[in-house]
Design a protein around this motif. Sequence first.
Motif, PDB file in Angstrom:
ATOM      1  N   ASN A 149      -3.699   2.893   3.786  1.00  0.00           N
ATOM      2  CA  ASN A 149      -3.523   2.327   2.533  1.00  0.00           C
ATOM      3  C   ASN A 149      -3.895   1.208   1.833  1.00  0.00           C
ATOM      4  O   ASN A 149      -3.915   1.647   0.464  1.00  0.00           O
ATOM      5  CB  ASN A 149      -2.601   3.473   1.840  1.00  0.00           C
ATOM      6  CG  ASN A 149      -2.641   4.711   2.466  1.00  0.00           C
ATOM      7  OD1 ASN A 149      -3.134   5.628   1.718  1.00  0.00           O
ATOM      8  ND2 ASN A 149      -1.333   5.097   3.069  1.00  0.00           N
ATOM      9  N   GLY A 150      -4.133   0.159   2.937  1.00  0.00           N
ATOM     10  CA  GLY A 150      -3.861  -1.080   2.498  1.00  0.00           C
ATOM     11  C   GLY A 150      -5.278  -1.793   1.512  1.00  0.00           C
ATOM     12  O   GLY A 150      -4.323  -2.640  -0.163  1.00  0.00           O
ATOM     13  N   ALA A 151      -6.033  -0.564   1.580  1.00  0.00           N
ATOM     14  CA  ALA A 151      -6.968  -1.120   0.131  1.00  0.00           C
ATOM     15  C   ALA A 151      -6.949  -1.068  -1.101  1.00  0.00           C
ATOM     16  O   ALA A 151      -6.692  -1.912  -2.289  1.00  0.00           O
ATOM     17  CB  ALA A 151      -8.368  -1.038   0.121  1.00  0.00           C
ATOM     18  N   GLY A 152      -6.392   0.534  -1.419  1.00  0.00           N
ATOM     19  CA  GLY A 152      -5.675   1.050  -2.005  1.00  0.00           C
ATOM     20  C   GLY A 152      -4.497   0.069  -2.767  1.00  0.00           C
ATOM     21  O   GLY A 152      -4.818  -0.232  -4.028  1.00  0.00           O
ATOM     22  N   GLN A 153      -3.833  -0.500  -2.011  1.00  0.00           N
ATOM     23  CA  GLN A 153      -2.549  -1.220  -1.820  1.00  0.00           C
ATOM     24  C   GLN A 153      -2.561  -2.184  -3.266  1.00  0.00           C
ATOM     25  O   GLN A 153      -2.577  -2.486  -4.076  1.00  0.00           O
ATOM     26  CB  GLN A 153      -1.486  -1.329  -1.581  1.00  0.00           C
ATOM     27  CG  GLN A 153      -0.870   0.165  -1.467  1.00  0.00           C
ATOM     28  CD  GLN A 153      -0.187   0.474   0.468  1.00  0.00           C
ATOM     29  OE1 GLN A 153      -0.326  -1.150   1.080  1.00  0.00           O
ATOM     30  NE2 GLN A 153      -0.405   1.208   0.432  1.00  0.00           N
ATOM     31  N   LEU A 154      -4.469  -2.880  -2.588  1.00  0.00           N
ATOM     32  CA  LEU A 154      -4.671  -4.315  -3.549  1.00  0.00           C
ATOM     33  C   LEU A 154      -5.646  -4.467  -4.852  1.00  0.00           C
ATOM     34  O   LEU A 154      -4.998  -5.080  -4.862  1.00  0.00           O
ATOM     35  CB  LEU A 154      -5.360  -5.083  -2.053  1.00  0.00           C
ATOM     36  CG  LEU A 154      -5.199  -5.695  -0.993  1.00  0.00           C
ATOM     37  CD1 LEU A 154      -5.657  -5.601   0.339  1.00  0.00           C
ATOM     38  CD2 LEU A 154      -3.663  -6.782  -0.926  1.00  0.00           C
ATOM     39  N   ASP A 155      -5.791  -3.049  -4.400  1.00  0.00           N
ATOM     40  CA  ASP A 155      -6.142  -2.923  -5.749  1.00  0.00           C
ATOM     41  C   ASP A 155      -5.250  -3.013  -6.853  1.00  0.00           C
ATOM     42  O   ASP A 155      -5.686  -2.774  -8.145  1.00  0.00           O
ATOM     43  CB  ASP A 155      -6.951  -1.654  -5.666  1.00  0.00           C
ATOM     44  CG  ASP A 155      -8.551  -1.535  -4.782  1.00  0.00           C
ATOM     45  OD1 ASP A 155      -9.120  -3.144  -5.034  1.00  0.00           O
ATOM     46  OD2 ASP A 155      -8.881  -0.986  -4.635  1.00  0.00           O
ATOM     47  N   ARG A 156      -3.957  -1.962  -6.565  1.00  0.00           N
ATOM     48  CA  ARG A 156      -3.680  -1.454  -7.573  1.00  0.00           C
ATOM     49  C   ARG A 156      -2.140  -3.066  -7.887  1.00  0.00           C
ATOM     50  O   ARG A 156      -1.093  -1.540  -8.823  1.00  0.00           O
ATOM     51  CB  ARG A 156      -3.086   0.123  -7.776  1.00  0.00           C
ATOM     52  CG  ARG A 156      -4.414   0.947  -7.598  1.00  0.00           C
ATOM     53  CD  ARG A 156      -4.321   2.839  -7.522  1.00  0.00           C
ATOM     54  NE  ARG A 156      -2.898   2.659  -6.370  1.00  0.00           N
ATOM     55  CZ  ARG A 156      -3.761   3.591  -5.010  1.00  0.00           C
ATOM     56  NH1 ARG A 156      -5.635   3.001  -4.867  1.00  0.00           N
ATOM     57  NH2 ARG A 156      -3.731   3.255  -4.324  1.00  0.00           N
ATOM     58  N   GLN A 157      -1.819  -2.916  -6.916  1.00  0.00           N
ATOM     59  CA  GLN A 157      -0.213  -3.046  -7.005  1.00  0.00           C
ATOM     60  C   GLN A 157      -0.131  -4.926  -6.572  1.00  0.00           C
ATOM     61  O   GLN A 157      -0.772  -5.438  -5.882  1.00  0.00           O
ATOM     62  CB  GLN A 157       0.108  -2.917  -5.436  1.00  0.00           C
ATOM     63  CG  GLN A 157       0.851  -0.899  -5.644  1.00  0.00           C
ATOM     64  CD  GLN A 157       1.543  -0.403  -6.226  1.00  0.00           C
ATOM     65  OE1 GLN A 157       2.254  -0.954  -7.419  1.00  0.00           O
ATOM     66  NE2 GLN A 157       1.047   0.712  -6.463  1.00  0.00           N
ATOM     67  N   PRO A 158      -0.007  -5.722  -7.590  1.00  0.00           N
ATOM     68  CA  PRO A 158      -0.073  -7.161  -7.532  1.00  0.00           C
ATOM     69  C   PRO A 158       0.985  -7.773  -6.645  1.00  0.00           C
ATOM     70  O   PRO A 158       0.772  -8.476  -5.766  1.00  0.00           O
ATOM     71  CB  PRO A 158       0.516  -7.678  -9.121  1.00  0.00           C
ATOM     72  CG  PRO A 158       1.043  -6.109  -9.992  1.00  0.00           C
ATOM     73  CD  PRO A 158       0.269  -4.856  -9.089  1.00  0.00           C
ATOM     74  N   GLU A 159       1.996  -6.355  -6.637  1.00  0.00           N
ATOM     75  CA  GLU A 159       3.043  -7.291  -5.520  1.00  0.00           C
ATOM     76  C   GLU A 159       2.116  -7.408  -3.924  1.00  0.00           C
ATOM     77  O   GLU A 159       2.736  -8.379  -3.484  1.00  0.00           O
ATOM     78  CB  GLU A 159       3.884  -6.340  -4.412  1.00  0.00           C
ATOM     79  CG  GLU A 159       5.215  -5.756  -6.338  1.00  0.00           C
ATOM     80  CD  GLU A 159       4.124  -4.812  -7.350  1.00  0.00           C
ATOM     81  OE1 GLU A 159       3.508  -4.338  -6.965  1.00  0.00           O
ATOM     82  OE2 GLU A 159       4.631  -4.483  -7.856  1.00  0.00           O
ATOM     83  N   SER A 160       1.624  -6.692  -3.822  1.00  0.00           N
ATOM     84  CA  SER A 160       1.172  -5.905  -2.167  1.00  0.00           C
ATOM     85  C   SER A 160      -0.188  -7.424  -1.952  1.00  0.00           C
ATOM     86  O   SER A 160      -0.231  -8.170  -1.405  1.00  0.00           O
ATOM     87  CB  SER A 160      -0.555  -4.887  -2.345  1.00  0.00           C
ATOM     88  OG  SER A 160      -0.702  -5.149  -1.567  1.00  0.00           O
ATOM     89  N   VAL A 161      -0.666  -7.831  -2.964  1.00  0.00           N
ATOM     90  CA  VAL A 161      -1.562  -9.164  -2.933  1.00  0.00           C
ATOM     91  C   VAL A 161      -0.937 -10.190  -3.045  1.00  0.00           C
ATOM     92  O   VAL A 161      -1.376 -10.976  -2.310  1.00  0.00           O
ATOM     93  CB  VAL A 161      -1.936  -8.573  -4.372  1.00  0.00           C
ATOM     94  CG1 VAL A 161      -3.759 -10.437  -4.068  1.00  0.00           C
ATOM     95  CG2 VAL A 161      -3.547  -7.929  -4.778  1.00  0.00           C
ATOM     96  N   LYS A 162       0.138 -10.381  -3.682  1.00  0.00           N
ATOM     97  CA  LYS A 162       0.997 -11.597  -3.785  1.00  0.00           C
ATOM     98  C   LYS A 162       1.432 -12.176  -1.759  1.00  0.00           C
ATOM     99  O   LYS A 162       1.564 -13.007  -1.596  1.00  0.00           O
ATOM    100  CB  LYS A 162       1.805 -11.308  -4.452  1.00  0.00           C
ATOM    101  CG  LYS A 162       3.090 -12.686  -4.721  1.00  0.00           C
ATOM    102  CD  LYS A 162       3.954 -12.604  -5.757  1.00  0.00           C
ATOM    103  CE  LYS A 162       4.473 -14.461  -6.759  1.00  0.00           C
ATOM    104  NZ  LYS A 162       5.230 -14.243  -7.216  1.00  0.00           N
ATOM    105  N   GLN A 163       2.087 -10.463  -1.273  1.00  0.00           N
ATOM    106  CA  GLN A 163       2.777 -10.375  -0.252  1.00  0.00           C
ATOM    107  C   GLN A 163       1.875 -11.070   0.645  1.00  0.00           C
ATOM    108  O   GLN A 163       1.717 -11.811   1.742  1.00  0.00           O
ATOM    109  CB  GLN A 163       3.050  -9.218   0.273  1.00  0.00           C
ATOM    110  CG  GLN A 163       3.838  -8.801  -1.338  1.00  0.00           C
ATOM    111  CD  GLN A 163       4.647  -7.298  -0.491  1.00  0.00           C
ATOM    112  OE1 GLN A 163       4.198  -6.275  -0.210  1.00  0.00           O
ATOM    113  NE2 GLN A 163       5.860  -6.935  -1.036  1.00  0.00           N
TER     114      GLN A 163
END
Length: 369
Positions: free
Chosen positions: A142-156
């Motif tokens: 699910n990581g790619a989708g979380q990077l697409d949709r969740q800014p928290e994931s990108v920042k982490q």
Amino acid sequence: MSESDREIRLLPVNVLTGFLGSGKTTLLGRMLASPAFAETAVLINEFGEVGLDHHLIEQVDEGVLLLRSGCICCTIRSDLQDSLRDLYSRRARGQIPQFKRLVIETTGLADPVPIVSTLLSDPVICNHFRLGNIICTVDAVNGAGQLDRQPESVKQAAIADRLVVTKVDLAARGRIAALRARLKRLNPAAVLSEADNAAIDPELLLAQDLHDPAHKAAEVARWLEAEASELPDPRRSRRGAGNEQAHDHSAHDRPADVNRHDADISAFALTFDRPLDWTAFGIWLSMLLQAHGEDVLRVKGLLNVVDVATPVVVHAVQHLIHPPLHLPRWPSADRRSRLVFIARGLSRESVERSLNAFNRLGDRLHEPV
């Protein structure tokens, strides 16, 4: 007390972050199973009224504390300060074992920066603890989708020192390869591992950090090499104020940073041939972070400073500037200053232009009167 002596005395704190369900607690359990990290205390932050994750750590004892009913980066930040102080006090009084390391597991929605801020700015905590590696888990499924949709994931992922792709046994190799490539573009200096096999090294994740005197030189060499490998030609361009004409020409000649971005976040490097004036650089970095700290997710640099024989390591996360570190020697024959940025909405050209302006001011300070 020397800088190295002080770093040895301080207890390292690792921050384990990653989006919801990305396998943080599972990874933590594996790391703590290593005999080398038996003397590790753990703070687990769970969002919700009933905490469960701490029960998943195999050896739950007085060294495992639970922070709940809020997220560690915002609503219970003061609890983090109190818990760190209390943990150290109980350790000093012999009420809990003499742990040698602390791991903080955040909630899946946490921004790690306020935690780093607490570790760097609280005078009592700074006297006992130091920041270790920030470790981020990313779910292979699910990581790619979380990077697409969740800014928290990108920042982490962007501010991590270590990226661990989890659940790789559940994803196709092509999907994993695409995620790894994306993470490498987002944060080229981070060490990237997979968590599916015994080869994952707790020592690499937890112990080998920029502030550990035994490993900081190797760590700097590692992320400089990683960054250089991402550039088509590391000897080309980025000449800075010491060769401004060459810089101007190369700026027109070099290709755009295609594929080195994630949404509006980009990673880029600047290189300067001539030694930099420390005062001018410090003012520039402070002003950059004051004006754009929210968008400068991470800065790492190895500087050749005027009148300083050995390299100086600089390290900043958003508004936070770590104390500079002095390496005993250069990691290679390359004596150029190199800076790596992970920034949101800031162009390489604008950052380079402003630093060049301050470098020119610094050069004037060293001109003969």
